[in-house]
Design an enzyme around this catalytic site. Structure first.
Site, PDB file in Angstrom:
ATOM      1  N   HIS A   1       0.813  -1.216   0.000  1.00 51.99           N
ATOM      2  CA  HIS A   1       0.000   0.000   0.000  1.00 51.99           C
ATOM      3  C   HIS A   1       0.846   1.265   0.000  1.00 51.99           C
ATOM      4  O   HIS A   1       0.567   2.222  -0.717  1.00 51.99           O
ATOM      5  CB  HIS A   1      -0.931   0.000   1.216  1.00 51.99           C
ATOM      6  CG  HIS A   1      -1.916  -1.116   1.224  1.00 51.99           C
ATOM      7  ND1 HIS A   1      -2.775  -1.362   2.262  1.00 51.99           N
ATOM      8  CD2 HIS A   1      -2.182  -2.069   0.284  1.00 51.99           C
ATOM      9  CE1 HIS A   1      -3.516  -2.411   1.977  1.00 51.99           C
ATOM     10  NE2 HIS A   1      -3.176  -2.861   0.795  1.00 51.99           N
TER      11      HIS A   1
ATOM     12  N   CYS B   1      -2.425   1.625 -23.721  1.00 52.44           N
ATOM     13  CA  CYS B   1      -2.203   2.156 -22.362  1.00 52.44           C
ATOM     14  C   CYS B   1      -1.196   1.348 -21.562  1.00 52.44           C
ATOM     15  O   CYS B   1      -1.153   1.442 -20.349  1.00 52.44           O
ATOM     16  CB  CYS B   1      -3.520   2.233 -21.599  1.00 52.44           C
ATOM     17  SG  CYS B   1      -4.346   0.649 -21.402  1.00 52.44           S
TER      18      CYS B   1
END
Length: 758
Positions: free
Chosen positions: A369, A683
């Protein structure tokens, strides 16, 4: 001291006083192991210490052959002792020789002993060694005996780290000479960029001064008061004005609050107090236990939770010891490099963002995270920098090279000047890129190229304006799920999507539906069986069409957030056209549901598919008719075409984007899109590399989505490129049967001859 201790707490107190006394190092260790053996009624007690070469050396023993001391060693993972050092877990065995990890060492004479108890010696989560007791009789040691030996291990850890050993310096404490000279460490690059600055040690270890108590009730009361204070501080953080809006900051802190109220954690702390430890020593012990358990776990969720528990323990110790440690003084300029053993994303968000130039972690992985958030903030990150926290002092000069994974500690003048020049060069480039921000993205022959930005967190959206991107070509909705402790509720999802629209202004956003599975498993989403090859398994649209509630909740949130706007929705890892039709039916169902309850709907809905699975290359015409747009995910498409895991060091560099076969596949997509008038975007990582972007433009890709940092270099390149010339060059090479492994040399030559800024 040889008499037996009737009172374990009194024995431990005496042991601590003796360890702190003045004595010859080997004599001290010999006395300690003898005292432990006597107190635990064991015939053997041994201490193994982990050396810098990853060998556990027998440093002291009561009961084993004295000649084996300092002459016997076990590698990590070898024998019972090596097993404990690797796993960080206690081994309590009735018959040690029957255990699969048992390794017979004839030099020790231990073959006559049956029972075995081994405990890791840890300090701040770092493995320092192993302490063991053995007996001839077949017996299982009690929980009380295990707890006592674990406390002894805490005392031994302090002794080892303090350098009270029969050697010139302890394994984990660098010598004064080491602290004065320059040296470099290699870690894992997790986010690119270079940082020159000064070390800021995150949450330095708080020393536990009071180990044992006389009053359980009083210590438990101290714990309750400290827990209440920590919980209130977290609640206050969530109540702050800047946390009122939904977004990743709040999601992270909400998950953090859950752990602060975790009952299992509190029970462990209370049990440690009942064993005779003070509240502060109990917190330190449980923290070490949790570190050892979680760090050895293969579960990514467990390893990520380690950062949360570690910070909570630090906050508790701050209250219990009265050492109200503020973070190290940070410099006003952006020259602070955060050094941390473990770090939660919430903790990174506590630091002023404009003062941080790099982050270095002893732990950390690509999906951690804290790394996800640092990447969104544009902070260079290096992980797996083993020992960095012990080797660096607050305020010491550092250079962090996030491109190479190199950390230079107290760099010499030559290294400083080289990196300073590199930073000046990069700064000059950034000025040039910034000057291009509002200049139209057109090639020399007037072909318009749309440059878009990839994002996944709300903190990234400001980069839209800074980079000059024309919109968001890929918003990774799964990141909201990855940083949460449970499935985000429909309201939280809707609020995030509204905030993305609000922050992006009138620029278009393409939302990719939930792309989990493979290397992006959610910690709270359990699969019944482990997949042998998750990259080819149950992931992305396959998963969400099987778990329709997931898809429907997300679709409903997107439809509500996009009221009155154009909703661009993209499906990841489409394999069959039927998956697109199934999704359309779900969208229509959710539209009807919302209309029935009077909700405003999007003015327009465009549904697209990502081309990542080679199977779609053989049904391109049907695909172009089934969707409103397509987007090529070049990372997955390339690895699936080449059957090469891009994370595998043995094959990652073996194959090249510029393989003629892969370029022909990319060209077939733009050809099919042109036949049907279907907009196409790429992308993947290719889009953000100037040389690769040059090739893509030549193949007909006029919409490219990339990281915000890549837009400046790619724009510089295309402004110097003649689209017609690169297109003709590629057509000639790909049609004439060019079968070299890579076109890279020819492409570099083309760029040089035509002055293309790659």
């Amino acid at each position: 001291m040889t008499e037996k201790q009737a009172n374990p707490t009194e024995f431990l107190k005496n042991l601590r006083r003796f360890i702190a006394g003045d004595m010859e190092p080997q004599q001290r260790l010999d006395w300690v192991v003898a005292a432990i053996a006597d107190n635990m009624k064991a015939e053997v007690c041994s201490l193994y210490i982990l050396r810098s070469d990853s060998v556990l050396e027998l440093y002291a023993s009561k009961g084993l052959n004295p000649e084996a001391v300092h002459n016997v060693g076990l590698k990590l993972g070898q024998g019972l002792v090596g097993n404990i050092a690797v796993t960080g877990r206690v081994l309590n065995l009735v018959d040690a020789q029957q255990h699969a990890s048992f390794a017979y060492l004839p030099e020790t004479g231990e073959e006559v002993y049956s029972s075995f108890l081994g405990v890791p010696v840890l300090r701040a989560g770092k493995m320092l060694g192993v302490v063991t007791v053995q007996s001839r009789s077949r017996r299982s040691y009690s929980d009380e005996e295990i707890a006592a030996l674990e406390i002894v291990a805490m005392l031994l850890a302090d002794l080892i780290f303090a350098g009270k050993l029969p050697m010139k310096e302890p394994p984990e404490a660098p010598s004064p000479a080491r602290r004065l000279r320059s040296f470099s460490l290699i870690g894992v690059p997790l986010n690119e960029g270079v940082g020159l600055g000064y070390a800021v040690l995150h949450a330095p270890r708080i020393a536990v001064n009071e180990m044992f108590h006389e009053d359980n009730t009083a210590e438990k009361h101290k714990l309750v008061v400290a827990l209440d204070s920590v919980r209130r501080s977290i609640d206050a953080m969530l109540a702050r004005g800047d946390m009122a809006q939904a977004g990743e900051h709040r999601d992270i802190l909400e998950a953090y609050r859950l752990f602060a109220y975790d009952k299992g954690w509190v029970k462990r702390l209370e049990a440690a107090i009942e064993s005779g430890l003070t509240a502060q020593a109990a917190v330190d012990k449980v923290r070490n236990d949790m570190r050892a358990l979680m760090a050895s776990s293969k579960n990514a969720y467990m390893r990520e939770r380690l950062s949360d528990f570690d910070d909570l323990a630090h906050r508790l110790l701050t209250h219990l010891t009265g050492e109200n440690q503020a973070p190290a003084i940070m410099r006003e300029s952006r020259s602070n490099i955060i050094i941390a053993r473990f770090m939660g994303a919430a903790e990174l968000l506590d630091y002023p963002r404009d003062k941080i130039c790099a982050l270095v972690l002893e732990d950390g992985a690509d999906t951690s995270h804290v790394v996800i958030v640092a990447r969104a903030l544009g902070i260079p990150v290096i992980g797996q920098a083993e020992g960095i926290f012990s080797l660096v002092e607050n305020g010491e000069a550092l250079i962090v090279d996030g491109d190479k994974g190199e950390i230079h500690v107290r760099p010499d003048t030559t290294i400083k000047e080289a990196y300073a020049e590199k930073l000046r060069f990069l700064a000059d480039k950034q000025k040039k890129y910034h000057a291009l921000q509002n200049r139209p993205s057109r090639t020399l022959d007037g072909v318009a190229i749309t440059l878009l930005m990839n994002a996944g967190l709300l903190v990234e959206i400001p980069h839209l304006a800074e980079s000059g991107a024309e919109g968001i070509g890929l918003f990774r909705t799964e990141l909201q799920f990855m940083i949460a402790s449970a499935f985000p509720k429909a309201e939280a999802q809707e609020q995030l999507y509204r905030n993305v629209y609000r922050a992006g202004g009138d620029k278009a956003v393409t939302f990719r539906t939930l792309d989990i599975g493979g290397d992006k498993m959610l910690p709270y989403f359990r699969q019944k069986e482990r997949e042998e090859n998750p990259a080819l398994g149950w992931r992305a649209v396959r998963l969400t069409l099987d778990r329709k509630a997931l898809m429907r909740i997300q679709l409903r949130a997107l439809l509500k957030a996009s009221s009155g706007r154009s909703l661009r929705l993209m499906l990841p890892m489409v394999t069959e056209l039927a998956e697109i039709e199934k999704t359309r039916r779900l969208i229509e169902h959710e539209k009807a549901h919302l209309a029935r309850f009077g909700y405003d709907l999007p003015a327009q809905i465009k549904l697209g598919a990502m081309i990542e699975v080679p199977n779609l290359l053989f049904q391109l015409d049907g695909l172009m008719q089934a969707v409103d747009f397509v987007s090529v995910g070049s990372n997955d498409l390339f690895q699936y075409m080449m059957a090469a895991d891009r994370g595998n060091q043995y094959v990652a560099a073996r194959f090249d984007w510029f393989s003629p076969a892969f370029l022909r596949a990319l060209a077939s997509i733009t050809a099919a899109a042109a036949r049907h008038g279907t907009p196409v975007t790429l992308c993947g990582e290719m889009a953000g590399k100037p040389l690769a972007a040059m090739v893509l433009i030549g193949l007909g890709y006029h919409r490219l989505s990339m990281s915000a940092a890549a837009i400046g270099p790619v724009k510089t390149m295309l402004l110097s490129l003649h689209e017609g010339k690169i297109a003709a060059f590629l057509q000639e090479k790909l049609q004439q049967g060019y079968n070299e492994a890579s076109l890279r040399p020819a492409l570099l030559d083309f760029a040089q001859r035509h002055n293309v800024a790659v």
